[in-house]
Each structure stands twice: as structure tokens, then as C-alpha cells.
Design an enzyme around this catalytic site. Structure first.
Site, PDB file in Angstrom:
ATOM      1  N   CYS A  47      10.972   3.838   2.624  1.00  0.00           N
ATOM      2  CA  CYS A  47      10.359   4.742   1.661  1.00  0.00           C
ATOM      3  C   CYS A  47      11.448   5.778   0.970  1.00  0.00           C
ATOM      4  O   CYS A  47      12.507   6.159   1.696  1.00  0.00           O
ATOM      5  CB  CYS A  47       8.998   5.499   2.098  1.00  0.00           C
ATOM      6  SG  CYS A  47       7.794   4.318   2.579  1.00  0.00           S
ATOM      7  N   ASN A  64       9.029   9.525   5.319  1.00  0.00           N
ATOM      8  CA  ASN A  64       9.664   8.274   5.346  1.00  0.00           C
ATOM      9  C   ASN A  64       9.963   7.895   6.748  1.00  0.00           C
ATOM     10  O   ASN A  64      10.593   8.804   7.524  1.00  0.00           O
ATOM     11  CB  ASN A  64      11.027   8.488   4.432  1.00  0.00           C
ATOM     12  CG  ASN A  64      12.016   7.139   4.618  1.00  0.00           C
ATOM     13  OD1 ASN A  64      11.506   6.007   4.569  1.00  0.00           O
ATOM     14  ND2 ASN A  64      13.287   7.635   4.526  1.00  0.00           N
ATOM     15  N   ARG A 106       6.777   4.472  -2.013  1.00  0.00           N
ATOM     16  CA  ARG A 106       6.111   3.804  -1.042  1.00  0.00           C
ATOM     17  C   ARG A 106       6.554   2.468  -0.638  1.00  0.00           C
ATOM     18  O   ARG A 106       6.447   1.573  -1.586  1.00  0.00           O
ATOM     19  CB  ARG A 106       4.729   3.984  -0.996  1.00  0.00           C
ATOM     20  CG  ARG A 106       3.937   3.288   0.270  1.00  0.00           C
ATOM     21  CD  ARG A 106       2.436   3.403   0.418  1.00  0.00           C
ATOM     22  NE  ARG A 106       1.848   2.801   1.233  1.00  0.00           N
ATOM     23  CZ  ARG A 106       0.391   2.171   1.217  1.00  0.00           C
ATOM     24  NH1 ARG A 106      -0.102   2.633  -0.019  1.00  0.00           N
ATOM     25  NH2 ARG A 106      -0.150   1.689   2.088  1.00  0.00           N
TER      26      ARG A 106
END
Length: 212
Positions: A2, A78, A52
Site C-alpha cells: 500500500c 502500510n 490501498r
């Protein structure tokens, strides 16, 4: 994988932190093509953004940035928490309830229950995240012990800015692109730029296993 980004702006900065954070996150869309989100506290002049890649919880429950159960903390995360099922069971025994299957929700609940330092002592995984404590008005940047997930930061125009990749900083007004010659020498010696350096003088990396 991410992408995270954000800014904690000073009171005299004339730009909108939310607009800058969104633009920074757009630069990271290759890291997170499945969803995007942002969270803003206008009074504190902080904006958190997220791109995402859906892995653990592919529902809307995995959307970020995310607030802790009690609303004290806001996070953009993340990575992956390897031991979140075990932590979830422990937290449920303490009376915490969960509404998603997200490892980020478990991490937030752990921080709210035990505090950031103690929760990180229990956390096993690969991660980099930014978390805003709405009660203490404190921003923390966190990187995993091995440093597997990247996290860059800098002070630009009196604002603290952070992101998963250097290209995101190009959206920050006043970004200084001067090359750090010490970092360049390290790159020629080692074929990489080790933390805490980056190729730019104005940007640094959070060290592995550290909280800034």
C-alpha cells in the site's frame, strides 16, 4: 503493498493540507490500485492519505485511514501484522469488540488499550505507518524492525511531510530537490541509499525499528 502519505502543516502555511495529501497519494496509486482514502483534522492542520492494495480484508472494513475504536487515534498503515489473530483474541478477552477482519483495526485497538510503545512491543509484522493521537495532538511515524516497508519524511516550508516513496514529495509546494552528495557517495559504494539518508538533502528515512 500500500502507499501512505500525509502532512502536519504549520499555522501560517497558506495551502490546504488535504489537497496536498490527496495529490501525494495520487502519486502512489501504483502501490494501492484498489482503494483510496484520506482523513483530515482541520483544527490541527493534519491530513493523512492512503492508497490501498486489498489483501487481508477486501471489504470496505479495510478502508483507510482508520480511526481507533474509541476515536482517539487515526492511522494510515502500510504492511501486514502477522500476529493480529492472536492479538485480537487477547483484546477480545479484555472486552474489545471488532467490526472488521482488518489487521489495522486490531493494531489500533492494541495501541488504544496498551499505548503505542507497548503495542509495538507485541506487534510482529512488516509495516510502516503514521498515527495521530487526537488527545495529545502528537504525530508518530513508525517503521518495522527489519525496515522492510519504506517511510520517508521531511520538513518542508515548516511542515512535516511523509510518504512511502520519494515521488510523492513532488506534490509538496516548496520541495527542495537538491541532491545529497553524501547519499550519492553511499549509493556508489553500496548500490543503495541506506537509512536515514535519501537522495535528496531535504528528505530522510525513518530508521528500521524506530518511532519518530
Amino acid at each position: 503493498m500500500c502507499g501512505i502519505a500525509g502532512i502536519l502543516a504549520n499555522s501560517t502555511w497558506h495551502h490546504d493540507p488535504a489537497d496536498v495529501a490527496r495529490a501525494m497519494a495520487f502519486r502512489l496509486q501504483h502501490r494501492g490500485p484498489d482503494d483510496q482514502g484520506w482523513w483530515v483534522d482541520s483544527d490541527a492542520r493534519i491530513a493523512l492519505a492512503h492508497r490501498r492494495l486489498e489483501v487481508i480484508d477486501t471489504t470496505l472494513g479495510g478502508h483507510q485511514p482508520k480511526l481507533s475504536p474509541g476515536g482517539r487515534y487515526a492511522i494510515t498503515f502500510n504492511g501486514e501484522m502477522y500476529n493480529f489473530p492472536e492479538l485480537r483474541v487477547e483484546l477480545e478477552q479484555l472486552g474489545v469488540t471488532f467490526s472488521t477482519d482488518s489487521d489495522t483495526e486490531v493494531l489500533l485497538a492494541a495501541i488504544e488499550q496498551w499505548g503505542l510503545e507497548s503495542a509495538l512491543g507485541r506487534a510482529v509484522g512488516m509495516f510502516a505507518f503514521a498515527i495521530w493521537d487526537r488527545q495529545q495532538r502528537r504525530l508518530s511515524l513508525v517503521r518495522d524492525r527489519a525496515g522492510e516497508k519504506p517511510l520517508y519524511y521531511g520538513l518542508i516550508a515548516g511542515c512535516l511531510v511523509f510518504a512511502s516513496e520519494l515521488k510523492a514529495f513532488q506534490e509538496m509546494p516548496g520541495f527542495d530537490r537538491r541532491i545529497d552528495h553524501a547519499a550519492l557517495r553511499l549509493y556508489l559504494q553500496r548500490a543503495c541509499v541506506p537509512a536515514p539518508f535519501s537522495i535528496f538533502e531535504s528528505i530522510r528515512k525513518v530508521l528500521p525499528g524506530h518511532v519518530l
